[in-house]
Design a protein around this motif. Structure first.
Motif, PDB file in Angstrom:
ATOM      1  N   MET A  40      87.317 103.041-137.358  1.00 41.96           N
ATOM      2  CA  MET A  40      87.030 103.271-138.770  1.00 41.96           C
ATOM      3  C   MET A  40      85.554 103.549-138.929  1.00 41.96           C
ATOM      4  SD  MET A  40      87.909 102.818-142.126  1.00 41.96           S
ATOM      5  CE  MET A  40      89.469 101.945-142.009  1.00 41.96           C
ATOM      6  N   SER A  41      85.224 104.599-139.628  1.00 39.61           N
ATOM      7  CA  SER A  41      83.841 104.689-140.085  1.00 39.61           C
ATOM      8  C   SER A  41      83.867 104.995-141.566  1.00 39.61           C
ATOM      9  CB  SER A  41      83.045 105.735-139.320  1.00 39.61           C
ATOM     10  OG  SER A  41      83.610 107.003-139.466  1.00 39.61           O
ATOM     11  N   GLU A  76      90.446 106.077-136.690  1.00 40.76           N
ATOM     12  CA  GLU A  76      90.696 106.506-135.313  1.00 40.76           C
ATOM     13  C   GLU A  76      92.175 106.539-134.945  1.00 40.76           C
ATOM     14  OE1 GLU A  76      88.920 103.844-136.357  1.00 40.76           O
ATOM     15  OE2 GLU A  76      89.484 102.032-135.291  1.00 40.76           O
ATOM     16  N   HIS A 124      82.029 108.746-132.858  1.00 33.16           N
ATOM     17  CA  HIS A 124      82.444 107.382-133.204  1.00 33.16           C
ATOM     18  C   HIS A 124      83.972 107.250-133.103  1.00 33.16           C
ATOM     19  CE1 HIS A 124      82.050 103.667-135.873  1.00 33.16           C
ATOM     20  NE2 HIS A 124      83.346 103.945-135.957  1.00 33.16           N
ATOM     21  N   HIS A 126      86.553 105.263-130.220  1.00 31.12           N
ATOM     22  CA  HIS A 126      87.604 104.290-130.537  1.00 31.12           C
ATOM     23  C   HIS A 126      88.882 104.536-129.735  1.00 31.12           C
ATOM     24  CE1 HIS A 126      86.161 101.759-133.755  1.00 31.12           C
ATOM     25  NE2 HIS A 126      85.903 102.763-134.583  1.00 31.12           N
ATOM     26  N   GLU A 139      84.178  98.178-133.503  1.00 29.68           N
ATOM     27  CA  GLU A 139      83.163  98.864-134.310  1.00 29.68           C
ATOM     28  C   GLU A 139      81.759  98.803-133.705  1.00 29.68           C
ATOM     29  OE1 GLU A 139      84.223 100.858-136.200  1.00 29.68           O
ATOM     30  OE2 GLU A 139      86.179 100.125-136.853  1.00 29.68           O
ATOM     31  N   ALA A 144      81.970 101.481-131.021  1.00 35.18           N
ATOM     32  CA  ALA A 144      81.995 102.852-131.555  1.00 35.18           C
ATOM     33  C   ALA A 144      80.650 103.220-132.169  1.00 35.18           C
ATOM     34  CB  ALA A 144      83.121 102.999-132.581  1.00 35.18           C
ATOM     35  N   TYR A 199      79.303  96.499-137.460  1.00 36.09           N
ATOM     36  CA  TYR A 199      78.982  97.783-136.830  1.00 36.09           C
ATOM     37  C   TYR A 199      77.603  97.742-136.150  1.00 36.09           C
ATOM     38  CZ  TYR A 199      82.882  99.969-139.394  1.00 36.09           C
ATOM     39  OH  TYR A 199      84.115 100.305-139.865  1.00 36.09           O
TER      40      TYR A 199
HETATM   41 ZN   LIG Z   1      84.959 102.736-136.397  1.00 36.03          ZN
END
Ligand SMILES: [Zn+2]
Length: 505
Positions: free
Chosen positions: A1-2, A340, A359, A363, A382, A385, A435
């Protein structure tokens, strides 16, 4: 996830004008999109090969069959202390066979899900997770089963008792208008989200239950078959590989996809809509599938090229790519985040710059192949990534991981110092601390043990736990074994203390 991010540095930024502005109030910002001056290419020493999984975790992780007891009632949660009702106890899913039909005009989903599982205790009843939707029929091994509904739980009583160790198949027929999950963890909404032309389906952390009955927790991974029928002219995109050519009959087209590698439920997707598709092969020979909504057609070629290039590069840094293809999807739903999804990361309403592609593709190793056994260990996804973004910046000569680390460290009042990333919080799961301080943890480790141990460690990590589940304790144990150093103090300061660690030397 971003989530979509604000650059942490006041310096020049490469953030393109096409990036989303849809960061909703209350959402954490994380990681970095920023160009700093000149960095060195990442050195990558050869792997030391497989290392056996390490000792048991200090806090027992959730696992299939957790909650087993002398009772014959499967537990309504899989044992994750921070998400007590997620997943279920008493069995371990092997495979999902999902037959789904979706009509965007009525927003109605009709499904028949067959879940093949192995009992981890004797069972006279067990649960699946399901949010909303109407269940019309349940069978177990072909025999009628009774069922009832609780909050996000489907409780099933098979016609006859299932014995510990038995394999069984439960089929659930259901339909209705899916309701996404709403803002339980920084995200706005997630799960099955209807769009004008189809659906945007991103399920982290527990939104799979918005579209199929499941053991909705990453500690129970399974393989998947998808058969998805949509109105002719639309495309249905799921994980893994397309089997055969889509078949059209009476104005509807059916797409068949197979994910033959174990997958966490939150990584499954059935994103549908009007898409431009392109397929290709990376320089190393890996198949690539990319799809973009019509309004992003100008990004199709670049998404294909960057996805192939970055996946190939990561395979030289992290170890062999774990799946049978790579890819990416840009939908026109302005989620403002990317997820991801296994084999096909999805970008919600923006054309991703390479840092975000780097990123999401990182993942595929950290999160997808190696999945966390409990959500509090999310930094293993996270932090890695985000560190991959720094490594990508080093590789492409934008800035060094060391410079990123120093800029974050210099801010003594950053709120991440109060949030130990080794214990991600259910109510602030996607915090910037998970993160950025997670990535800093890896950099502090790299500085402590040197590149000649750090990169072999990362490859040993992805090799030892390929397709499995992992905990922070597993990583610490492996890092100590590969480096030959006592690293407990370093990890304690970086992951578990609510204050800024001492400077690294
Ligand atoms: Zn992520």
């Amino acid at each position: 996830m971003s989530t979509h991010r604000l650059p942490p540095f006041p310096g020049p930024t490469t953030t393109p004008t096409t990036t989303p502005t849809g960061v909703r109030a209350g959402r954490s910002v994380s990681a970095l999109i920023c160009a700093l001056a000149v960095g060195a290419a990442t050195a990558c020493a050869p792997s030391e090969g497989a290392v056996a999984p390490s000792q048991a975790a200090a806090v027992a992780p959730a696992s299939p069959g957790a909650g087993a007891s002398r009772s014959t009632t499967g537990a309504p949660g899989i044992g994750d202390p921070d998400f007590p009702s997620d997943g279920n106890g008493g069995y371990d899913v092997q495979h999902y066979d999902l037959r789904l039909s979706y009509d965007p005009s009525s927003r109605k989903l009709a499904g028949s899900a067959t879940i093949e599982a192995k009992a981890a205790q004797d069972l006279t009843s067990f649960d699946l997770d399901l949010h909303g939707l109407t269940v019309s029929r349940v069978t177990v091994d072909g025999g009628a089963a009774s069922f009832s509904r609780g909050k996000d739980e489907l409780v099933i009583e098979p016609g006859k008792r299932i014995s510990n160790g038995d394999r069984f198949a439960v089929t659930v027929d259901y339909s209705g208008v899916p309701e996404p999950m709403r803002d339980s963890a920084n995200l706005g909404q997630y799960g099955f989200i209807s769009t004008a032309d189809g659906a945007f389906v991103t399920c982290e952390p527990n939104g799979a239950k918005t579209w199929f009955p499941s053991n909705d927790h990453p500690s129970d991974k399974a393989t998947y078959d998808f058969q998805i029928t949509v109105p002719e002219g639309l495309t249905a995109i799921a994980n893994g590989e397309m089997a055969g050519t889509p078949q059209t009959r009476a104005g509807k087209t059916t797409f068949v996809w197979q994910e033959k590698h174990p997958m966490a439920s939150y990584l499954a997707t059935m994103t549908t809509g009007k898409f431009q598709i392109r397929t290709g092969t990376s320089d190393k020979g890996l198949p690539i599938y990319v799809a973009v909504a019509d309004s992003f057609r100008g990004s199709l070629g670049q998404l294909l090229t960057q996805t192939g290039k970055i996946t190939d590069y990561w395979s030289t840094v992290f170890g062999p790519y774990p799946f049978s293809s790579t890819g990416g999807v840009i939908d026109d739903y302005a989620a403002g985040y990317a997820l991801e999804n296994q084999t096909k990361p999805i970008y919600g309403g923006f054309s991703p710059e390479p840092a975000i592609i780097a990123h999401e593709l990182a993942h595929q190793w950290f999160g997808d192949s190696l999945s966390i056994a409990r959500w509090r260990d999310l930094w293993l996804n996270e932090g890695f990534a985000t560190y991959a973004e720094w490594l990508w910046a080093e590789h492409t000569g934008q800035y060094t991981a060391d410079s990123a680390f120093k800029r974050y460290y210099a801010n003594a009042t950053d709120s991440m110092w109060a949030y130990p990333p080794g214990a991600a919080r259910a109510d602030d799961l996607f915090s910037a601390a998970v993160y950025n301080r997670g990535a800093m943890t890896l950099h502090a480790l790299r500085r402590e043990i040197g590149d000649d141990k750090f990169f072999p460690l990362i490859r040993a990590w992805t090799d030892a736990h390929r397709y499995g589940n992992v905990t922070t304790q597993d990583f610490i144990a492996l890092a100590e074994r590969v480096s030959g150093k006592d690293l407990k103090g370093l990890f304690d300061a970086w992951l578990f203390q609510p204050k800024r660690p001492a400077p690294i030397t």
